[in-house]
Scaffold this active site. Structure first.
Site, PDB file in Angstrom:
ATOM      1  N   ASP A 122      28.472 -32.902  -2.611  1.00  0.00           N
ATOM      2  CA  ASP A 122      27.161 -33.157  -2.538  1.00  0.00           C
ATOM      3  C   ASP A 122      26.674 -34.768  -2.155  1.00  0.00           C
ATOM      4  O   ASP A 122      27.595 -35.479  -2.365  1.00  0.00           O
ATOM      5  CB  ASP A 122      26.475 -32.701  -3.723  1.00  0.00           C
ATOM      6  CG  ASP A 122      25.005 -32.304  -3.711  1.00  0.00           C
ATOM      7  OD1 ASP A 122      24.352 -32.650  -2.648  1.00  0.00           O
ATOM      8  OD2 ASP A 122      24.376 -31.994  -4.820  1.00  0.00           O
ATOM      9  N   GLY A 147      16.013 -34.573  -2.372  1.00  0.00           N
ATOM     10  CA  GLY A 147      15.538 -33.230  -1.404  1.00  0.00           C
ATOM     11  C   GLY A 147      14.828 -32.150  -2.456  1.00  0.00           C
ATOM     12  O   GLY A 147      14.851 -31.053  -1.875  1.00  0.00           O
ATOM     13  N   ALA A 176      23.969 -37.947  -2.527  1.00  0.00           N
ATOM     14  CA  ALA A 176      23.181 -38.590  -3.590  1.00  0.00           C
ATOM     15  C   ALA A 176      22.284 -39.615  -2.922  1.00  0.00           C
ATOM     16  O   ALA A 176      22.447 -40.147  -1.913  1.00  0.00           O
ATOM     17  CB  ALA A 176      24.255 -39.427  -4.426  1.00  0.00           C
ATOM     18  N   ASP A 177      21.046 -40.006  -3.588  1.00  0.00           N
ATOM     19  CA  ASP A 177      19.933 -40.889  -3.335  1.00  0.00           C
ATOM     20  C   ASP A 177      20.678 -42.387  -3.658  1.00  0.00           C
ATOM     21  O   ASP A 177      20.307 -43.452  -3.121  1.00  0.00           O
ATOM     22  CB  ASP A 177      18.996 -40.541  -3.945  1.00  0.00           C
ATOM     23  CG  ASP A 177      18.384 -39.302  -3.549  1.00  0.00           C
ATOM     24  OD1 ASP A 177      18.177 -39.145  -2.159  1.00  0.00           O
ATOM     25  OD2 ASP A 177      18.277 -38.093  -4.411  1.00  0.00           O
ATOM     26  N   THR A 228      22.875 -30.134  -1.100  1.00  0.00           N
ATOM     27  CA  THR A 228      21.773 -30.204  -0.378  1.00  0.00           C
ATOM     28  C   THR A 228      21.461 -31.486   0.293  1.00  0.00           C
ATOM     29  O   THR A 228      21.717 -32.688  -0.584  1.00  0.00           O
ATOM     30  CB  THR A 228      20.592 -29.834  -1.206  1.00  0.00           C
ATOM     31  OG1 THR A 228      20.848 -28.503  -1.695  1.00  0.00           O
ATOM     32  CG2 THR A 228      19.309 -29.964  -0.558  1.00  0.00           C
ATOM     33  N   GLY A 229      20.718 -31.532   1.338  1.00  0.00           N
ATOM     34  CA  GLY A 229      20.617 -32.833   1.981  1.00  0.00           C
ATOM     35  C   GLY A 229      21.002 -33.082   3.383  1.00  0.00           C
ATOM     36  O   GLY A 229      21.987 -32.182   3.506  1.00  0.00           O
ATOM     37  N   SER A 230      20.668 -34.091   3.951  1.00  0.00           N
ATOM     38  CA  SER A 230      21.056 -34.418   5.275  1.00  0.00           C
ATOM     39  C   SER A 230      22.656 -34.614   5.546  1.00  0.00           C
ATOM     40  O   SER A 230      23.377 -34.189   6.297  1.00  0.00           O
ATOM     41  CB  SER A 230      20.622 -35.346   5.811  1.00  0.00           C
ATOM     42  OG  SER A 230      20.602 -36.672   5.366  1.00  0.00           O
ATOM     43  N   LYS A 260      19.978 -38.106  -7.911  1.00  0.00           N
ATOM     44  CA  LYS A 260      19.631 -37.043  -7.076  1.00  0.00           C
ATOM     45  C   LYS A 260      18.535 -36.761  -7.315  1.00  0.00           C
ATOM     46  O   LYS A 260      17.767 -36.809  -8.173  1.00  0.00           O
ATOM     47  CB  LYS A 260      20.942 -36.192  -7.430  1.00  0.00           C
ATOM     48  CG  LYS A 260      22.252 -36.573  -6.836  1.00  0.00           C
ATOM     49  CD  LYS A 260      23.331 -35.619  -6.781  1.00  0.00           C
ATOM     50  CE  LYS A 260      23.050 -34.332  -6.222  1.00  0.00           C
ATOM     51  NZ  LYS A 260      22.666 -34.376  -4.994  1.00  0.00           N
ATOM     52  N   GLU A 266      21.474 -28.216  -8.243  1.00  0.00           N
ATOM     53  CA  GLU A 266      22.615 -29.175  -7.882  1.00  0.00           C
ATOM     54  C   GLU A 266      23.292 -29.514  -9.372  1.00  0.00           C
ATOM     55  O   GLU A 266      24.439 -29.376  -9.226  1.00  0.00           O
ATOM     56  CB  GLU A 266      22.234 -30.274  -7.235  1.00  0.00           C
ATOM     57  CG  GLU A 266      21.701 -30.374  -5.647  1.00  0.00           C
ATOM     58  CD  GLU A 266      20.998 -31.496  -5.180  1.00  0.00           C
ATOM     59  OE1 GLU A 266      21.024 -31.686  -3.973  1.00  0.00           O
ATOM     60  OE2 GLU A 266      20.413 -32.200  -5.775  1.00  0.00           O
TER      61      GLU A 266
END
Ligand code: 5RP
Length: 229
Positions: free
Chosen positions: A83, A99, A85-86, A28-30, A96, A105
């Site tokens: 996936d 989002g 990650a932040d 998930t995420g951009s 993570k 996740e």
């Protein structure tokens, strides 16, 4: 290369690890969404995968772009998860949940033989914690849970703001019907100890520290992508 181009580059390299017929966890995420767009192009050309999405948001994009989906109960063991990650460090420990999809996740990553992280260079840190740690909590007893988290953090020498994540005027709710506290602890020198302390609190459903789950990261910078293992 701007940040979006770096995300696309990382997604492109990660796609080369996906083999025909794989059971694939989809993040998930951009950055993960750039991966879905590239994957959809391959699927349109006859490439076969069965995807398990990590959020309703990712599921909607996959359906829109024609990526075949199954639920995790239909495909309980996956070959690979890709996936974003932040934050990630050199040991591939992650933060993570930016989002809000951390619970699904983590469940999907844990059900996969392999997890590949895709990120732009800005996400790589020496020590996790500049990004506020998302902690998913049950709405019942949210205030008590928050106090317990603060006390546990203090015992570990951590302090900082815990803010309830909001979506406009409303409290943000995850796909699983939980709330998120974003914990600005700053540098987290012992992520394992913090993880254990958080899991010992009954109202904590999940947290965004992903330790020992990722086996490889594709990190893209202005001059191209590199692999961290
Ligand atoms: C969602 C996540 C995302 O992977 C993380 O927030 C990174 O997102 P982006 O690729 O948009 O920077 O953990 O819960």
């Amino acid at each position: 290369m701007d940040v979006r181009q770096m995300k696309i580059k990382a997604a492109e390299v990660a796609l080369s690890y996906v083999e025909d017929g794989m059971r694939l966890g989809i993040g998930t995420g951009s950055t993960a969404e750039e991966f879905v767009r590239l994957l959809a192009e391959k699927v349109a050309n006859g490439f076969k995968v069965q995807g398990v999405p990590t959020s309703e948001r990712t599921a909607r994009l996959c359906v829109e772009l024609g990526v075949p989906l199954k639920s995790l109960d239909e495909l309980p063991e996956l070959d690979l998860t890709i996936d974003g990650a932040d934050e990630l460090d050199s040991r591939l420990s992650l933060i993570k949940g930016g989002g809000g999809a951390l619970l699904r996740e983590k469940i999907v990553a844990a059900a996969s033989s392999r997890m590949i992280v895709i990120a732009d260079e800005t996400k790589v840190v020496e020590t996790l914690g500049a990004f506020a740690l998302p902690i998913e909590i049950n709405p019942f007893g949210a205030v008590s849970t928050r106090i317990a988290i603060e006390k546990a953090a203090t015992r570990l020498g951590l302090s900082g703001e815990l803010s309830v994540r909001r979506w406009g005027d409303e409290i943000f709710m995850t796909d699983g019907g939980h709330q998120i506290l974003d914990a600005s602890f700053g540098r987290i020198p012992d992520a394992v100890a913090l993880s254990e302390a958080l899991f010992a609190i009954p109202g904590v459903v999940e947290h965004g520290l992903f330790i020992g789950l990722a086996s490889l990261a594709v990190v893209a910078g202005p001059n191209g992508a590199r692999v961290m293992e």
